[in-house]
Design an enzyme around this catalytic site. Structure first.
Site, PDB file in Angstrom:
ATOM      1  N   ARG A 127       0.822  -1.217   0.000  1.00 47.52           N
ATOM      2  CA  ARG A 127       0.000   0.000   0.000  1.00 47.52           C
ATOM      3  C   ARG A 127       0.857   1.268   0.000  1.00 47.52           C
ATOM      4  NH1 ARG A 127      -4.656   0.451   4.292  1.00 47.52           N
ATOM      5  NH2 ARG A 127      -3.054  -0.221   5.758  1.00 47.52           N
ATOM      6  N   ARG A 172      -2.304  -6.023  14.256  1.00 50.23           N
ATOM      7  CA  ARG A 172      -3.547  -5.317  13.914  1.00 50.23           C
ATOM      8  C   ARG A 172      -4.660  -6.305  13.569  1.00 50.23           C
ATOM      9  NH1 ARG A 172      -0.767  -1.745   9.593  1.00 50.23           N
ATOM     10  NH2 ARG A 172      -2.878  -1.127   8.965  1.00 50.23           N
TER      11      ARG A 172
HETATM   12  P1  ADP Z   1      -8.135  -0.563   4.564  1.00 51.97           P
HETATM   13  O1  ADP Z   1      -8.564   0.875   4.501  1.00 51.97           O
HETATM   14  O2  ADP Z   1      -9.285  -1.491   4.805  1.00 51.97           O
HETATM   15  O3  ADP Z   1      -7.011  -0.801   5.546  1.00 51.97           O
HETATM   16  P2  ADP Z   1      -7.153  -0.064   1.854  1.00 51.97           P
HETATM   17  O4  ADP Z   1      -8.385   0.438   1.180  1.00 51.97           O
HETATM   18  O5  ADP Z   1      -6.107   0.929   2.191  1.00 51.97           O
HETATM   19  O6  ADP Z   1      -7.552  -0.964   3.143  1.00 51.97           O
HETATM   20  O7  ADP Z   1      -6.534  -1.208   0.920  1.00 51.97           O
HETATM   21  C1  ADP Z   1      -5.277  -1.824   1.244  1.00 51.97           C
HETATM   22  C2  ADP Z   1      -4.442  -1.960  -0.033  1.00 51.97           C
HETATM   23  O8  ADP Z   1      -5.039  -2.946  -0.883  1.00 51.97           O
HETATM   24  C3  ADP Z   1      -4.339  -0.673  -0.842  1.00 51.97           C
HETATM   25  O9  ADP Z   1      -3.026  -0.588  -1.351  1.00 51.97           O
HETATM   26  C4  ADP Z   1      -5.385  -0.853  -1.945  1.00 51.97           C
HETATM   27  O10 ADP Z   1      -4.975  -0.197  -3.155  1.00 51.97           O
HETATM   28  C5  ADP Z   1      -5.445  -2.360  -2.134  1.00 51.97           C
HETATM   29  N1  ADP Z   1      -6.800  -2.872  -2.367  1.00 51.97           N
HETATM   30  C6  ADP Z   1      -7.979  -2.377  -1.861  1.00 51.97           C
HETATM   31  N2  ADP Z   1      -9.029  -3.124  -2.292  1.00 51.97           N
HETATM   32  C7  ADP Z   1      -8.502  -4.125  -3.060  1.00 51.97           C
HETATM   33  C8  ADP Z   1      -9.067  -5.222  -3.798  1.00 51.97           C
HETATM   34  N3  ADP Z   1     -10.394  -5.458  -3.799  1.00 51.97           N
HETATM   35  N4  ADP Z   1      -8.210  -6.043  -4.458  1.00 51.97           N
HETATM   36  C9  ADP Z   1      -6.862  -5.822  -4.446  1.00 51.97           C
HETATM   37  N5  ADP Z   1      -6.277  -4.801  -3.782  1.00 51.97           N
HETATM   38  C10 ADP Z   1      -7.074  -3.965  -3.100  1.00 51.97           C
HETATM   39  P1  AMP Z   2      -6.185   2.440  10.285  1.00 53.73           P
HETATM   40  O1  AMP Z   2      -5.742   3.637   9.496  1.00 53.73           O
HETATM   41  O2  AMP Z   2      -7.682   2.328  10.382  1.00 53.73           O
HETATM   42  O3  AMP Z   2      -5.531   1.173   9.822  1.00 53.73           O
HETATM   43  O4  AMP Z   2      -5.686   2.698  11.781  1.00 53.73           O
HETATM   44  C1  AMP Z   2      -4.300   2.813  12.091  1.00 53.73           C
HETATM   45  C2  AMP Z   2      -4.095   2.720  13.589  1.00 53.73           C
HETATM   46  O5  AMP Z   2      -4.757   3.819  14.261  1.00 53.73           O
HETATM   47  C3  AMP Z   2      -4.670   1.461  14.256  1.00 53.73           C
HETATM   48  O6  AMP Z   2      -3.792   0.347  14.180  1.00 53.73           O
HETATM   49  C4  AMP Z   2      -4.881   1.969  15.702  1.00 53.73           C
HETATM   50  O7  AMP Z   2      -3.656   2.023  16.410  1.00 53.73           O
HETATM   51  C5  AMP Z   2      -5.347   3.391  15.466  1.00 53.73           C
HETATM   52  N1  AMP Z   2      -6.821   3.491  15.319  1.00 53.73           N
HETATM   53  C6  AMP Z   2      -7.508   3.902  14.221  1.00 53.73           C
HETATM   54  N2  AMP Z   2      -8.828   3.884  14.429  1.00 53.73           N
HETATM   55  C7  AMP Z   2      -9.006   3.431  15.694  1.00 53.73           C
HETATM   56  C8  AMP Z   2     -10.143   3.148  16.494  1.00 53.73           C
HETATM   57  N3  AMP Z   2     -11.398   3.330  16.023  1.00 53.73           N
HETATM   58  N4  AMP Z   2      -9.940   2.680  17.758  1.00 53.73           N
HETATM   59  C9  AMP Z   2      -8.704   2.503  18.244  1.00 53.73           C
HETATM   60  N5  AMP Z   2      -7.583   2.724  17.544  1.00 53.73           N
HETATM   61  C10 AMP Z   2      -7.721   3.184  16.272  1.00 53.73           C
END
Ligand code: ADP
Ligand code: AMP
Length: 217
Positions: A127, A172
């Protein structure tokens, strides 16, 4: 319309939330993004949250529900909120109910992105985001159309998150399994949960979400 996108790290919540912002004028409320902004700005919340986030653990319920409450007081959220990465615990789910009802609003759907955990490490490790507008990309699954140039804003710098490494992702995911997945029955009892296949490609996941929002699924 107010919706929650629920799924483990890398499930595709942010990708779909950004698309819904662009296509439907809804507003993404990502507690992760808000906390990263607080860390960058060096606010007291950011200073407190940084070590917890770097370890892949959860920031306190009081902090995240506090920042969501403040955000919901901004008028743009009346266009429709997409909760991304919040709520993550039962206490946060209860707080969200209160925060919404105090403002005369309610949840319409909780969209669960069903994914195979084995695929998530690769998704998270690949990502990266535009350093200017935050558009999300992936080394393999979603490269910018023109190499080195953001599709959305044309910027040339990108960044990666310090917590997007294999070891922290495992923590996570464990946090998701232990504390977040158990909130699903709370929303199932309210009849709000809709499931989409988060392993499908990005466009297909989007089509499944659109069908739900348009009342066609
Ligand atoms: P989240 O917000 O749930 O942590 P992201 O939307 O940031 O996840 O997606 C994680 C990574 O996977 C990003 O680099 C994104 O471009 C990619 N990604 C998101 N959805 C898909 C999918 N359906 N198939 C393949 N790659 C994806
Ligand atoms: P995310 O961007 O959603 O992957 O969140 C990144 C990190 O922020 C997580 O691993 C937590 O440490 C913290 N975080 C984000 N949202 C929350 C939430 N709703 N509750 C607790 N921690 C959070």
């Amino acid at each position: 319309m107010n919706i929650i996108l629920l799924g483990p790290p890398g499930a595709g919540k942010g990708t779909q939330a950004k698309r819904l912002e662009q296509e439907r004028g809804m507003v993404q409320l990502s507690t992760g993004d808000m906390l990263r902004a607080a860390v960058k700005a060096g606010t007291p919340t950011g200073i407190q949250a940084k070590a917890v986030m770097d370890a892949g653990e959860l920031v306190s319920d009081a902090i995240v529900s506090g920042i969501i409450g403040e955000r919901l007081d901004m008028e743009d959220t009346l266009k429709g909120a997409i909760f991304d990465g919040y709520p993550r615990t039962a206490a946060q789910a209860e707080s969200l109910d209160t925060l919404l009802s105090e403002r005369g609003r309610q949840l319409d759907f909780v969209i669960e992105l069903e994914v195979n955990e084995d695929a998530l490490v690769e998704r998270v490790e690949g990502r990266f985001t535009c350093a200017n507008c935050g558009e999300g990309y992936h080394d393999k699954f979603k490269l910018p159309k023109v190499e080195g140039t953001c599709d959305v804003c044309g910027h040339h710098e990108f960044k990666r998150r310090p917590d997007d490494n294999a070891e922290t992702v495992r923590t996570r995911m464990a946090e998701y399994r232990a504390k977040t997945a158990p909130i699903l029955p709370f929303y199932e009892a309210k009849g709000l949960v809709r499931k989409v296949d988060g392993m499908a490609d990005i466009a297909e996941v989007g089509a499944q979400i659109d069908a739900i929002l348009d009342g066609k699924a």
